[in-house]
Design an enzyme around this catalytic site. Structure first.
Site, PDB file in Angstrom:
ATOM      1  N   LYS A  51       0.783  -1.059   0.158  1.00 29.16           N
ATOM      2  CA  LYS A  51      -0.136  -0.219  -0.147  1.00 29.16           C
ATOM      3  C   LYS A  51       0.893   1.174   0.088  1.00 29.16           C
ATOM      4  O   LYS A  51       0.583   2.327  -0.779  1.00 29.16           O
ATOM      5  CB  LYS A  51      -0.942  -0.050   1.096  1.00 29.16           C
ATOM      6  N   ALA A  68      -1.271   1.251   6.621  1.00 34.02           N
ATOM      7  CA  ALA A  68      -1.277   0.193   7.497  1.00 34.02           C
ATOM      8  C   ALA A  68      -2.284  -0.802   6.939  1.00 34.02           C
ATOM      9  O   ALA A  68      -3.070  -0.771   6.195  1.00 34.02           O
ATOM     10  CB  ALA A  68      -2.142   0.775   8.695  1.00 34.02           C
ATOM     11  N   ASP A  69      -2.065  -1.936   7.482  1.00 28.45           N
ATOM     12  CA  ASP A  69      -3.008  -3.082   7.326  1.00 28.45           C
ATOM     13  C   ASP A  69      -3.379  -3.806   8.502  1.00 28.45           C
ATOM     14  O   ASP A  69      -2.388  -3.904   9.503  1.00 28.45           O
ATOM     15  CB  ASP A  69      -2.522  -3.952   6.304  1.00 28.45           C
ATOM     16  N   THR A  70      -4.548  -4.209   8.659  1.00 27.34           N
ATOM     17  CA  THR A  70      -5.052  -4.889   9.961  1.00 27.34           C
ATOM     18  C   THR A  70      -5.859  -6.130   9.589  1.00 27.34           C
ATOM     19  O   THR A  70      -6.687  -6.105   8.970  1.00 27.34           O
ATOM     20  CB  THR A  70      -5.978  -4.063  11.019  1.00 27.34           C
TER      21      THR A  70
END
Length: 195
Positions: A51, A68-70
């Site tokens: 990203k 960010a990635d969650t």
């Protein structure tokens, strides 16, 4: 140094504003399919990197990009956003009465440099009955959230305990994000030197 947030998430925008960060938003459009055999930790780190790189490739060299990635992980499986009511119901039933992990990877790209952090929070759900799960799904809150719940909303009633960063479960671990921004001298409400 201008900052771009590579996310369309309203929760991430709100959390960044909470720590006094000024930023522009440019959502990243990438393929989020896990690779065969990829661990959940490797997956979220790769997503955050990709990203950040996707947005950085179209940005001025004077900008830093934060991505960010969650994801929610139980029994080693990644639970993404529910596809439909049955999928959401299955996710909530699987989380019911158990402890799972919420993993968020953050990545900051600045020129040719990039830095990343992985934060893991353990979340324990109450035992949920089907009526409660169906009522929660009917609110519409779970549809854009990994694991089919949002701890910052009505989903808070599903949670018995958390161990670790609350803001991580919302989608952006603030202490780690602040340190990362400070290391790169990006201004926050508490300064930008990290000193």
């Amino acid at each position: 140094m201008a900052l771009i947030l590579a996310s369309a998430s309203p929760r991430r925008r709100e959390l960044l504003r909470q720590i006094g960060v000024s930023f522009d938003v440019r959502a990243a459009d990438i393929d989020e399919t896990p690779q065969p055999g990829e661990s959940p930790a490797d997956y979220v780190c790769r997503m955050a990197r990709e990203k950040a790189a996707a947005v950085a490739s179209g940005a001025s060299g004077e900008c830093a990009v934060l991505a960010a990635d969650t994801t929610v992980v139980i029994d080693g499986d990644v639970l993404g956003k529910p596809r439909d009511a049955l999928d959401g119901l299955a996710m909530l039933a699987r989380l019911s009465g158990r402890t799972h992990e919420v993993m968020t990877a953050i990545c900051l790209c600045r020129g040719e440099e990039s830095s990343e952090r992985l934060v893991v929070t353990r979340v324990t759900f109450a035992t949920l009955d089907r009526d409660l799960c169906e009522a929660y799904l009917a609110t519409g809150e779970p549809w854009d959230k990994a694991g089919a719940y949002g701890i910052q909303g009505l989903g808070a009633v599903l949670v018995d305990a958390i161990e670790g960063s609350y803001s991580n479960v919302v989608g952006l671990p603030l202490a780690e994000t602040w340190r990362l921004l400070s290391e790169h001298r990006i201004p926050t409400g508490l300064g930008g030197s990290g000193e």
